[in-house]
Design a protein around this motif. Sequence first.
Motif, PDB file in Angstrom:
ATOM      1  N   UNK B  23       0.832  -1.212   0.000  1.00 36.87           N
ATOM      2  CA  UNK B  23       0.000   0.000   0.000  1.00 36.87           C
ATOM      3  C   UNK B  23       0.867   1.263   0.000  1.00 36.87           C
ATOM      4  N   UNK B  24       1.924   1.211   0.797  1.00 36.21           N
ATOM      5  CA  UNK B  24       2.811   2.367   0.883  1.00 36.21           C
ATOM      6  C   UNK B  24       3.527   2.593  -0.458  1.00 36.21           C
ATOM      7  N   UNK B  25       3.985   1.497  -1.081  1.00 39.22           N
ATOM      8  CA  UNK B  25       4.622   1.631  -2.401  1.00 39.22           C
ATOM      9  C   UNK B  25       3.646   2.242  -3.407  1.00 39.22           C
ATOM     10  N   UNK B  26       2.402   1.796  -3.351  1.00 39.86           N
ATOM     11  CA  UNK B  26       1.394   2.341  -4.260  1.00 39.86           C
ATOM     12  C   UNK B  26       1.191   3.837  -4.066  1.00 39.86           C
ATOM     13  N   UNK B  27       1.152   4.253  -2.807  1.00 41.86           N
ATOM     14  CA  UNK B  27       0.945   5.667  -2.525  1.00 41.86           C
ATOM     15  C   UNK B  27       2.129   6.501  -3.028  1.00 41.86           C
ATOM     16  N   UNK B  28       3.337   5.948  -2.844  1.00 44.35           N
ATOM     17  CA  UNK B  28       4.546   6.630  -3.329  1.00 44.35           C
ATOM     18  C   UNK B  28       4.492   6.776  -4.857  1.00 44.35           C
ATOM     19  N   UNK B  29       4.067   5.692  -5.535  1.00 48.76           N
ATOM     20  CA  UNK B  29       3.992   5.713  -7.010  1.00 48.76           C
ATOM     21  C   UNK B  29       3.051   6.825  -7.461  1.00 48.76           C
ATOM     22  N   UNK B  30       1.913   6.872  -6.821  1.00 47.31           N
ATOM     23  CA  UNK B  30       0.870   7.860  -7.117  1.00 47.31           C
ATOM     24  C   UNK B  30       1.388   9.293  -6.895  1.00 47.31           C
ATOM     25  N   UNK B  31       2.016   9.480  -5.730  1.00 47.68           N
ATOM     26  CA  UNK B  31       2.445  10.800  -5.312  1.00 47.68           C
ATOM     27  C   UNK B  31       3.606  11.343  -6.153  1.00 47.68           C
ATOM     28  N   UNK B  32       4.533  10.431  -6.517  1.00 46.23           N
ATOM     29  CA  UNK B  32       5.738  10.883  -7.235  1.00 46.23           C
ATOM     30  C   UNK B  32       5.684  10.572  -8.727  1.00 46.23           C
ATOM     31  N   UNK B  33       4.538  10.062  -9.196  1.00 46.99           N
ATOM     32  CA  UNK B  33       4.387   9.820 -10.620  1.00 46.99           C
ATOM     33  C   UNK B  33       5.151   8.633 -11.174  1.00 46.99           C
ATOM     34  N   UNK B 348      -2.552   0.987  11.542  1.00 51.98           N
ATOM     35  CA  UNK B 348      -1.240   1.632  11.476  1.00 51.98           C
ATOM     36  C   UNK B 348      -0.918   1.986  10.026  1.00 51.98           C
ATOM     37  N   UNK B 349      -1.259   1.081   9.109  1.00 57.31           N
ATOM     38  CA  UNK B 349      -1.055   1.360   7.681  1.00 57.31           C
ATOM     39  C   UNK B 349      -1.820   2.596   7.243  1.00 57.31           C
ATOM     40  N   UNK B 350      -3.058   2.745   7.726  1.00 60.92           N
ATOM     41  CA  UNK B 350      -3.867   3.905   7.343  1.00 60.92           C
ATOM     42  C   UNK B 350      -3.272   5.213   7.869  1.00 60.92           C
ATOM     43  N   UNK B 351      -2.763   5.178   9.099  1.00 62.54           N
ATOM     44  CA  UNK B 351      -2.107   6.373   9.646  1.00 62.54           C
ATOM     45  C   UNK B 351      -0.894   6.766   8.798  1.00 62.54           C
ATOM     46  N   UNK B 353      -0.410   6.056   5.583  1.00 63.54           N
ATOM     47  CA  UNK B 353      -0.851   6.576   4.284  1.00 63.54           C
ATOM     48  C   UNK B 353      -1.309   8.014   4.421  1.00 63.54           C
ATOM     49  N   UNK B 354      -1.906   8.316   5.577  1.00 65.17           N
ATOM     50  CA  UNK B 354      -2.375   9.678   5.813  1.00 65.17           C
ATOM     51  C   UNK B 354      -1.215  10.672   5.896  1.00 65.17           C
TER      52      UNK B 354
END
Lengths: 356, 356
Positions: B23-33, B348-351, B353-354
């Motif tokens: 999930x964290x990798x996905x958020x990083x991908x999204x955020x940094x393109x 903890x994962x949700x915190x 990601x937030x």
Amino acid sequence: MKKHIVVIAGDGIGQEVTAVGKQVLNRIAEKFGHEFTYDEALIGHVAIEATGNPLPAETIAKSKASDAILFGAVGHPKYDNDPSAKVRPEQGLLGIRKALGLYANLRPIKLFDELLQASSIKPEFLKGADILFFRELTGDVYFGERGRKDEGSTAYDTMIYSRYEVERIAVKAFEAAMTRRKKVCSVDKANVLESSRLWREVVQEVAKRYPDVEVEHQFIDAAAMLLIKDPRRFDVVVTGNLFGDILTDEASQIAGSMGMLASASVGDSTGLYEPIHGSAHDITGKGVANPLASVLSAALMLDISFGLKEEAEAVVNAVDQVLKAGYRTRDIADSNTPADKVLGTQAMGEQLLACL
Amino acid sequence: MKKHIVVIAGDGIGQEVTAVGKQVLNRIAEKFGHEFTYDEALIGHVAIEATGNPLPAETIAKSKASDAILFGAVGHPKYDNDPSAKVRPEQGLLGIRKALGLYANLRPIKLFDELLQASSIKPEFLKGADILFFRELTGDVYFGERGRKDEGSTAYDTMIYSRYEVERIAVKAFEAAMTRRKKVCSVDKANVLESSRLWREVVQEVAKRYPDVEVEHQFIDAAAMLLIKDPRRFDVVVTGNLFGDILTDEASQIAGSMGMLASASVGDSTGLYEPIHGSAHDITGKGVANPLASVLSAALMLDISFGLKEEAEAVVNAVDQVLKAGYRTRDIADSNTPADKVLGTQAMGEQLLACL
Ligand SMILES: [Mg+2]
Ligand SMILES: [Mg+2]
């Protein structure tokens, strides 16, 4: 009891600290009605200077004829800068261990309440810690075949143990545990190493002869971690030469100061008792060396070589008392120590004698 | 950047924690393109159950075809009670390291301020400690010839290193030091061991190529002591398989909790990123496992395999932020943690990601 002790002061602060160790032995003899006689012998750099040999034959002869050896230190900075020197002070110590068949190095880690703050570990994890290490001294990768092959591009060493080597030190460890909290932790790497599997087999066999002793086996990596996490869980720890080298140095940091740690090297005859601090040439002759490790080495001698438990305890209690009275040598003083409580080697010796 | 990641969740809590890592990798991908694609593969006990093989050929093929592996854990209690089992979950991990030529295990020990109290070491010795260990994985006494002789009464193992093995990990260590505080400490036992003398020679040769890096050599016994006495003195530490096994376990105690420690196994191709905690079957499926080591493993992947420093830092900062906000999983909570701040794995994962 009549005992003959050879003092091998050796190099650097060895002279200063064994002088105090001997004074304490004399006071014990006087107080408890024993007769200790002494001889002196040369080793290390001072022996090289006098005879050309770091371990003169006379030193071996005197040592073999004695009941115990009070040892100081060996080493001189002039050799540190010359790794090619063929004759070296350290050969004296290795040579005498070999000549006397000293196969077990005992290192007690016992923390004096007054010095709990000296360690980087929190005092609440240390208070009451009391560990006795048995490190095997004559085997392992230190003495196996080694060399190079493939035109020097590959190097190897052989880790090797035989049953009798493991058995004799395991017996010593279990015997010691019987006089303590009856726990033995044997440290190996039996999940990987064949020499460790042999080590574990033999320790398990010896353990059967001591049904009252609780035995555990730890891998060296876990033991290195547990020693910091919970030092109080250990009573007697027995391990091979390499793992013992690592764990005892790590444990010295638990104690906060090398200046307080004593050790015994024992085998089937005369035992040798020495502080773990070295020759410390930077402070040699200044009268500031901490004599307490030599004094605690003398206490180990009383306990292990002479079986004089009460006398040994009296020495340890005297050390405890001078610390409780606030006296410190420079190495164990801190910013809270008043200047008039910081003592030199001889003055610390006098405070000790006053408590005996 | 386009990258293909294989998630090998493995056994026990591996499933739960890698889910958060992903999930964290996905958020990083999204955020940094970036564009991260995923595949899954089996290993360990779950692979044995599904295919009879702890490392199916398909897992190796998928791993080789990927840019990086997010790894969970292997192991199952049913094998612990059966040391004779020929097929074991751990073979999956050893096998994949071998198949991918992963010769260097990287273990960062970086302490989050909020967790300084968790260690048995005083916080004033730990604050700011930031060590990166390089442990050699394919050589040493783990893979040398071993056996018995003298009718089984003597056992031996061979500690062995070749120049190329030392050189390739030394280069990785010096390269890493160039991006950090430019200090390398190489740990060996060169005063005794021939394999250590080769180790030291090669490290000294490699060091010449990095004149900006300050190098020191420590013996393993001294290093085990210094790690407790003054952990902040170390930047990059490079050492062999056995000494690395010991030092990294010791260092995990410095960090106070295994639940926060990530590692990377790298070689000349695909790197593998995994928490150092194991499969932890006692808490599997309860939703309470600490996902932060898997998240920090994902950060290592971003940094080491993809060269995405800024992205890696964003992940580490997010972990720091949730800790500063007071959130804890059960394993890193203490008596001062309010009940409503103790989170399960997914919360903890949700915190996290937030904060990203
Ligand atoms: Mg040592
Ligand atoms: Mg380990």
